[in-house]
Design an enzyme around this catalytic site. Structure first.
Site, PDB file in Angstrom:
ATOM      1  N   ARG A 163      41.748  39.539  41.094  1.00 24.33           N
ATOM      2  CA  ARG A 163      41.523  39.019  42.443  1.00 24.33           C
ATOM      3  C   ARG A 163      41.755  37.503  42.426  1.00 24.33           C
ATOM      4  O   ARG A 163      41.419  36.825  41.441  1.00 24.33           O
ATOM      5  CB  ARG A 163      40.093  39.290  42.910  1.00 24.33           C
ATOM      6  CG  ARG A 163      39.861  40.704  43.431  1.00 24.33           C
ATOM      7  CD  ARG A 163      40.633  41.000  44.716  1.00 24.33           C
ATOM      8  NE  ARG A 163      40.386  42.330  45.249  1.00 24.33           N
ATOM      9  CZ  ARG A 163      41.180  43.390  45.079  1.00 24.33           C
ATOM     10  NH1 ARG A 163      42.280  43.299  44.352  1.00 24.33           N
ATOM     11  NH2 ARG A 163      40.884  44.555  45.636  1.00 24.33           N
ATOM     12  N   HIS A 207      50.849  41.225  45.588  1.00 23.75           N
ATOM     13  CA  HIS A 207      49.759  42.215  45.508  1.00 23.75           C
ATOM     14  C   HIS A 207      50.337  43.635  45.421  1.00 23.75           C
ATOM     15  O   HIS A 207      50.004  44.500  46.234  1.00 23.75           O
ATOM     16  CB  HIS A 207      48.794  42.102  46.698  1.00 23.75           C
ATOM     17  CG  HIS A 207      47.455  42.734  46.377  1.00 23.75           C
ATOM     18  ND1 HIS A 207      46.269  42.280  46.880  1.00 23.75           N
ATOM     19  CD2 HIS A 207      47.131  43.795  45.582  1.00 23.75           C
ATOM     20  CE1 HIS A 207      45.265  43.028  46.426  1.00 23.75           C
ATOM     21  NE2 HIS A 207      45.778  43.965  45.627  1.00 23.75           N
TER      22      HIS A 207
HETATM   23  P1  NDP Z   1      35.867  48.562  36.975  1.00 25.70           P
HETATM   24  O1  NDP Z   1      34.670  48.417  37.836  1.00 25.70           O
HETATM   25  O2  NDP Z   1      36.151  49.880  36.343  1.00 25.70           O
HETATM   26  O3  NDP Z   1      35.830  47.489  35.794  1.00 25.70           O
HETATM   27  C1  NDP Z   1      35.387  46.183  35.973  1.00 25.70           C
HETATM   28  C2  NDP Z   1      35.219  45.534  34.602  1.00 25.70           C
HETATM   29  O4  NDP Z   1      34.820  44.179  34.795  1.00 25.70           O
HETATM   30  C3  NDP Z   1      34.151  46.214  33.767  1.00 25.70           C
HETATM   31  O5  NDP Z   1      34.523  46.236  32.416  1.00 25.70           O
HETATM   32  C4  NDP Z   1      32.943  45.289  33.975  1.00 25.70           C
HETATM   33  O6  NDP Z   1      32.022  45.309  32.920  1.00 25.70           O
HETATM   34  C5  NDP Z   1      33.622  43.956  34.034  1.00 25.70           C
HETATM   35  N1  NDP Z   1      32.771  42.958  34.698  1.00 25.70           N
HETATM   36  C6  NDP Z   1      32.290  42.972  35.955  1.00 25.70           C
HETATM   37  N2  NDP Z   1      31.521  41.889  36.180  1.00 25.70           N
HETATM   38  C7  NDP Z   1      31.504  41.201  35.019  1.00 25.70           C
HETATM   39  C8  NDP Z   1      30.861  40.017  34.611  1.00 25.70           C
HETATM   40  N3  NDP Z   1      30.072  39.318  35.434  1.00 25.70           N
HETATM   41  N4  NDP Z   1      31.048  39.601  33.329  1.00 25.70           N
HETATM   42  C9  NDP Z   1      31.826  40.311  32.483  1.00 25.70           C
HETATM   43  N5  NDP Z   1      32.467  41.447  32.806  1.00 25.70           N
HETATM   44  C10 NDP Z   1      32.303  41.888  34.073  1.00 25.70           C
HETATM   45  O7  NDP Z   1      37.113  48.080  37.857  1.00 25.70           O
HETATM   46  P2  NDP Z   1      38.657  48.483  37.699  1.00 25.70           P
HETATM   47  O8  NDP Z   1      39.044  48.321  36.280  1.00 25.70           O
HETATM   48  O9  NDP Z   1      38.909  49.786  38.357  1.00 25.70           O
HETATM   49  O10 NDP Z   1      39.340  47.364  38.620  1.00 25.70           O
HETATM   50  C11 NDP Z   1      39.212  45.982  38.297  1.00 25.70           C
HETATM   51  C12 NDP Z   1      39.719  45.140  39.451  1.00 25.70           C
HETATM   52  O11 NDP Z   1      41.140  45.197  39.543  1.00 25.70           O
HETATM   53  C13 NDP Z   1      39.270  45.606  40.848  1.00 25.70           C
HETATM   54  O12 NDP Z   1      37.958  45.186  41.131  1.00 25.70           O
HETATM   55  C14 NDP Z   1      40.289  44.920  41.733  1.00 25.70           C
HETATM   56  O13 NDP Z   1      39.820  43.642  42.082  1.00 25.70           O
HETATM   57  C15 NDP Z   1      41.528  44.799  40.848  1.00 25.70           C
HETATM   58  N6  NDP Z   1      42.641  45.633  41.308  1.00 25.70           N
HETATM   59  C16 NDP Z   1      43.839  45.036  41.611  1.00 25.70           C
HETATM   60  C17 NDP Z   1      44.925  45.790  42.006  1.00 25.70           C
HETATM   61  C18 NDP Z   1      46.242  45.142  42.279  1.00 25.70           C
HETATM   62  O14 NDP Z   1      47.178  45.801  42.731  1.00 25.70           O
HETATM   63  N7  NDP Z   1      46.388  43.856  42.006  1.00 25.70           N
HETATM   64  C19 NDP Z   1      44.839  47.245  42.150  1.00 25.70           C
HETATM   65  C20 NDP Z   1      43.537  47.776  41.799  1.00 25.70           C
HETATM   66  C21 NDP Z   1      42.492  46.991  41.394  1.00 25.70           C
HETATM   67  P3  NDP Z   1      31.214  46.671  32.565  1.00 25.70           P
HETATM   68  O15 NDP Z   1      32.249  47.566  31.920  1.00 25.70           O
HETATM   69  O16 NDP Z   1      30.183  46.218  31.621  1.00 25.70           O
HETATM   70  O17 NDP Z   1      30.711  47.218  33.867  1.00 25.70           O
END
Ligand code: NDP
Length: 309
Positions: free
Chosen positions: A224, A272
């Site tokens: 993001r 995007h």
């Molecule tokens: P998930 O919720 O499966 O994974 C998020 C990861 O981020 C997890 O490993 C989580 O940790 C970690 N995380 C969250 N907050 C923190 C923090 N404060 N400190 C450290 N680690 C943190 O999401 P997805 O993998 O499905 O998607 C990730 C992002 O990708 C989406 O939120 C979206 O913004 C983006 N996206 C972009 C797209 C594009 O076309 N550009 C398409 C789809 C998604 P934990 O495992 O411990 O929960």
């Protein structure tokens, strides 16, 4: 018969109508999905942010709102949403992201740009190091980050990942916490951002954290736009401390015409499109979640509002 309101924008209904009906039938759910349903009668709402539907108070009986997107920060910011929210986890979305991340890592690893544009017909290039000698750091080891980590590890890259809670992924060094973040940033040749945008991750990559990166690092951001302090990034690019940034997501989208990222030689803008939810595979999750909710089983991929993702 359950009533499913498709409130994700009229243009999407054309893509989803058939796969959704088929997935609901496969899941054995007797449901009527429609974009024209009276919101007051909706048992479930399938949603992506759009100007036509912004008020969830119109659906007082909805048992859940199901996001077509993986990133839900915009939906969570809608104060009318009180229903449980599920987010999108879709094998097609994950595959697309793996392809985008691996493609852009390999672009820089192999120095492809020097060959795609070589006006002076330079013949002698040093061979690139092998992937085993290159370190890729991935911030966010969720559905998307962990799939990218596995794919890059399978190509022999040295892969490190960072998440909120402890993780174990074969062939990947998994770290957490502020110390883990420092370690991972300090040793990245390529840094990939796949974190959700939450109060805890907003501006995570700012002047202070950028200063921890080795000189000449490559940055990929398909997560993001708000994860990065744009001004600090431009300063780091101008100083050559960040060699190149490939950015797919931005604070304002579409990226405005006059934005410095468009013409900076160290920036590649992709609009995007790193990955998209695929209606065929995504419909299976929606149908399965309706089946689960109707059977009083826990739904998959419920958003934790406190954590913000
Ligand atoms: P998930 O919720 O499966 O994974 C998020 C990861 O981020 C997890 O490993 C989580 O940790 C970690 N995380 C969250 N907050 C923190 C923090 N404060 N400190 C450290 N680690 C943190 O999401 P997805 O993998 O499905 O998607 C990730 C992002 O990708 C989406 O939120 C979206 O913004 C983006 N996206 C972009 C797209 C594009 O076309 N550009 C398409 C789809 C998604 P934990 O495992 O411990 O929960």
């Amino acid at each position: 018969m359950v009533n499913v309101l498709f409130a994700a924008g009229g243009h999407r209904w054309r893509q989803y109508e058939r796969p959704l009906r088929e997935a609901l039938a496969r899941a054995g759910v007797k449901a009527k999905p429609s974009p024209d349903l009276d919101p007051g009668a909706a048992d479930y709402v399938i949603y992506a942010p759009n100007p036509e539907f912004r008020d969830f108070r119109r659906c007082p009986h909805a048992k859940a709102v199901m996001s077509l997107w993986a990133g839900v920060e915009e939906i969570l910011a809608n104060s009318t949403l009180t229903q449980p929210l599920t987010r999108m986890v879709d094998s097609g979305l994950t595959e697309g992201m793996v392809e985008w991340v691996v493609g852009h890592v390999l672009r820089h690893h192999l120095g492809m740009d020097s060959h795609i544009v070589n006006p002076d017909h330079i013949w002698n290039f040093d061979p690139p190091p092998l992937a085993r000698d290159r370190r890729v750091a991935i911030l966010g080891l969720g559905e998307l980050g962990s799939a990218c980590a596995r794919a890059l590890a399978a190509l022999n890259f040295g892969v490190m990942g960072w998440s909120r809670r402890p993780k174990r992924i074969d062939g990947v060094t998994c770290l957490q916490g502020r110390d883990g973040l420092k370690r991972i940033l300090a040793s990245a040749d390529t840094l990939v951002l796949l974190l959700p945008l939450t109060p805890a991750t907003q501006n995570l990559l700012d002047a202070r954290t950028m200063a921890l990166l080795p000189d000449g690092v490559i940055l990929l951001n398909p997560g993001r736009g708000g994860l990065i302090d744009d001004e600090a990034l431009l300063v780091a690019l101008d100083a050559g401390r960040i060699a190149h940034a490939t950015l797919d997501v931005f604070r304002e989208e579409p990226l405005p015409n006059g934005h410095p990222f468009w013409k900076h030689p160290g920036v590649t803008v992709t609009p995007h499109q790193a990955s998209e939810t695929r209606p065929g595979s995504a419909s299976d999750l929606i149908a399965e979640n309706i089946r689960r909710c109707e059977a009083n089983e826990p739904m998959l991929h419920l958003v934790d509002r406190k954590a913000g993702y």
